[in-house]
Write an enzyme that holds these catalytic residues in place. Structure first.
Site, PDB file in Angstrom:
ATOM      1  N   ASP A 171      33.911  49.443  37.954  1.00  0.00           N
ATOM      2  CA  ASP A 171      34.477  49.367  39.298  1.00  0.00           C
ATOM      3  C   ASP A 171      35.427  50.553  39.480  1.00  0.00           C
ATOM      4  O   ASP A 171      36.073  50.978  38.522  1.00  0.00           O
ATOM      5  CB  ASP A 171      35.233  48.044  39.462  1.00  0.00           C
ATOM      6  CG  ASP A 171      35.860  47.911  40.837  1.00  0.00           C
ATOM      7  OD1 ASP A 171      35.121  47.996  41.829  1.00  0.00           O
ATOM      8  OD2 ASP A 171      37.092  47.745  40.916  1.00  0.00           O
ATOM      9  N   ASP A 370      38.646  44.609  37.859  1.00  0.00           N
ATOM     10  CA  ASP A 370      40.004  44.070  37.796  1.00  0.00           C
ATOM     11  C   ASP A 370      40.368  43.166  38.962  1.00  0.00           C
ATOM     12  O   ASP A 370      41.423  42.540  38.951  1.00  0.00           O
ATOM     13  CB  ASP A 370      41.011  45.226  37.739  1.00  0.00           C
ATOM     14  CG  ASP A 370      41.113  45.971  39.073  1.00  0.00           C
ATOM     15  OD1 ASP A 370      40.074  46.098  39.746  1.00  0.00           O
ATOM     16  OD2 ASP A 370      42.224  46.408  39.431  1.00  0.00           O
TER      17      ASP A 370
END
Length: 500
Positions: A171, A370
Site C-alpha cells: 500500500d 496500515d
C-alpha cells in the site's frame, strides 16, 4: 467542522473538505460539494454541509469492510503440519511392528522374557517425541527471535507461509510514504526570495486547519523562522485562504482561486503541472494581487522505502504498489521508489479483490498495509503484514506486524521464515532417520548374527538423546542475525547456514 460523519450519504447543501484517511489511508482531505458521496466515520475538516443518508447499519462502507475481513479470515484453511502427517502413519506402523516383533520372538525366540524385552524396546525407541518436538520448538524459537527484531508473528502458520511468497503488494500511503504531507519544493517568483515566500505563507496558514497549510507551517518552524501574526484570516472552502500579513494581502490556494481573484500566474502553470506529475500538490501564492510563487506539498517517501523495494526485488519477489491515487501520481511515486507494477485508482472496497486477482494467477501473495481499508486485503492475502504505526484493525487482520514500520524488516522476516522452516525439516529428517535406523535394531535384527538385543534402558537413553538433538538444532536459530541485504539471504556465509 470537526464532527464525524454519522453514516454514508450524499451532500444536498453546502461544501467542505473531509479527512477520509481513516478509511482510505490517504493523508490529504477530499473536497466535497453538493452531489458528492460522504462516508460514515470520516471527519469533516473545514466547512459545513447537510447530507441525505443513503446507507445505514450493516450497509455502510465501514460495516461492509468488517464483513469482508470476517469472510476472508474464515475462508483460510489451516496448514497441515508435516509432523502430524508423518505421525499419523508412523504410530500405527510402529504398533504393528511391535506386535509382529512380539509374535515372531514368542514363536522362535529363546523365551517369553526375550519377546517382551524386544516388544518394549521397539515401543520405547519408536516413541515419536522428537517428531512432535521438531516443529513447535523451532517455531517457538523463530517467533521469539522475530520479536527481537521488531516482527510480531501470530503463529507458526504465518512464519512458515512467509518463505513461500513470490508476490508482495505494498500500500502506498503510510507504508511506502510517511502518510503525512510535507513541503517538497518552493518556487518563488516576482522578486521574492524563497525564505520570504515561505515566511509569509506560513504566517498566513497558522490559522488554517487544512493539512496542506499545517505542512507549510511545520516546514517553516523546522527552519527556525519567527512567524508574524495575521491581521486578518479567511478560509475559502475547497479553494484556499486569504490573509493580511504585515500589511500585505496574501492569497494562497489552487488554480481556481487564482482565477476567481483574477490573479495572473505569469507562467507558473507549467511549473505547477510538472510538480503535479511528480506526485505533489502545487499551492499558488499571491501577494498584493501579484503571483509570488508556488509551494509544493506531497506525501513524501520514507527514507528506507527505495532500499526495501530493491532488496525485495533482489529476493526474486514481484513487487506491486496499491493506491487510491490517480495513475499520474501513482506512477511518479513508483518511479521514485523503483516499482514497476502499479494498481492505481483502487477504491477501498476493491483492494481485497485485487489481491484475489493476483492469487487467481497462481501467485502466493503478501499484502502490506496500515489502514482500516487495508484490513480485508490483509486478511485475504496468503500473508498479511501490517505496519505497527498503522491502525489496530489492520494489525488485527494481519498475520505479521512490523513494530517499527520499517519495510526492510520484511526481508528479515523472510530470512527468518526460511531458516525456521529449514530447522523444522532438519529436525523431522533426523527424528525420522533415527527411528528408521534403530527400530530394526530394537526388533532384534542383529540378534541372529551377533547375539545383540537392544536393552529397553539403552532404547530409552537413545530416544531421549534424539529429542535433545532435535531441540538443540532448533535452538541454533537463536544465533540468527539480521541479513545486511538480499544477497546474504540468497547466499549466506557458511557460519550462518542455520536450517538450510
Amino acid at each position: 467542522a470537526g464532527e464525524k460523519v454519522p453514516v454514508d450519504g450524499e451532500i444536498v447543501e453546502g461544501a467542505s473538505a473531509l479527512d477520509e484517511s481513516m478509511l482510505t489511508g490517504e493523508s490529504l482531505p477530499v473536497e466535497k460539494t453538493v452531489g458528492d458521496q460522504v462516508i460514515g466515520a470520516t471527519i469533516n475538516k473545514t466547512g459545513s454541509f447537510v447530507f441525505r443518508a443513503t446507507k445505514v447499519g450493516k450497509d455502510t462502507t465501514l460495516a461492509q469492510i468488517v464483513r469482508l475481513v470476517e469472510e476472508a479470515q474464515g475462508s483460510k484453511a489451516p496448514m497441515q503440519r508435516l509432523a502430524d502427517t508423518i505421525s499419523s502413519y508412523f504410530v500405527p506402523i510402529v504398533l504393528v511392528l511391535a506386535a509382529i516383533t512380539f509374535g515372531v520372538w514368542l514363536l522362535f525366540g529363546p523365551s517369553l522374557t526375550f519377546a517382551i524385552t524386544a516388544l518394549i524396546s521397539v515401543l520405547i525407541i519408536a516413541c515419536p517425541c522428537a517428531l512432535g518436538l521438531a516443529t513447535p520448538t523451532a517455531i517457538m524459537v523463530g517467533t521469539g527471535k522475530a520479536a527481537e527484531h521488531g516482527i510480531l508473528v501470530k503463529g507458526g502458520e504465518a512464519l512458515e507461509a512467509t518463505r513461500r511468497i513470490d508476490t508482495i503488494v505494498l500500500d502506498k500511503t503510510g507504508t511506502l510514504t510517511r502518510g503525512k504531507p510535507a513541503v517538497t519544493r518552493i518556487v518563488p517568483s516576482n522578486g521574492l526570495t524563497e525564505a520570504e515566500l515561505l515566511r509569509l505563507s506560513a504566517a498566513a496558514e497558522v490559522s488554517s486547519e487544512h493539512p496542506l497549510g499545517e505542512a507549510i507551517v511545520h516546514y517553516a518552524q523546522g527552519r527556525g523562522m519567527t512567524l508574524p501574526k495575521a491581521e486578518r484570516f479567511e478560509s475559502i472552502t475547497g479553494k484556499g485562504i486569504e490573509a493580511r500579513i504585515e500589511g500585505h494581502e496574501l492569497v494562497i490556494g489552487n488554480r481556481a482561486l487564482m482565477e476567481q481573484r483574477q490573479i495572473h500566474l505569469n507562467g507558473l502553470n507549467e511549473q505547477a503541472d510538472v510538480l503535479a506529475r511528480d506526485g505533489a500538490t502545487p499551492m499558488y501564492v499571491a501577494v498584493d494581487g501579484e503571483s509570488a510563487g508556488i509551494i509544493a506539498v506531497a506525501d513524501t517517501l520514507k527514507p528506507e522505502s527505495r532500499d526495501a523495494v530493491a532488496q525485495l526485488t533482489a529476493l526474486g519477489l514481484e513487487v506491486w504498489m496499491l493506491t487510491g491515487d490517480n495513475r499520474g501520481t501513482a506512477e511518479a511515486i513508483a518511479r521514485e521508489v523503483g516499482i514497476e507494477h502499479i494498481l492505481a485508482e483502487v477504491l477501498p472496497e476493491e483492494k481485497s479483490a485485487k489481491v484475489q486477482e493476483l492469487q487467481s494467477q497462481g501467485k502466493t501473495v503478501a499484502m502490506v498495509g496500515d489502514g482500516i481499508n487495508d484490513a480485508p486485503a490483509l486478511a485475504q492475502a496468503d500473508v498479511g503484514i501490517a505496519m505497527g504505526t498503522g491502525t489496530d484493525v489492520a494489525m488485527a487482520a494481519s498475520d505479521i506486524t512490523l513494530i517499527g514500520g520499517d519495510l526492510r524488516t520484511i526481508v528479515t522476516a523472510i530470512a527468518l521464515s526460511r531458516k525456521t522452516v529449514g530447522a523444522i525439516k532438519q529436525g523431522l529428517f533426523w527424528a525420522f532417520g533415527y527411528n528408521v535406523i534403530l527400530i530394526p535394531v530394537a526388533m532384534g535384527a542383529l540378534y541372529p548374527f551377533f547375539d545383540v538385543l537392544l536393552s529397553p534402558i539403552l532404547a530409552a537413553a537413545a530416544m531421549a538423546m534424539s529429542s535433545v538433538s532435535v531441540v538443540t538444532n532448533a535452538l541454533r536459530l537463536r544465533g540468527f542475525r539480521q541479513p545486511k541485504d538480499a544477497e546474504e539471504i540468497l547466499h549466506p556465509p557458511v557460519r550462518s547456514r542455520v536450517g538450510e
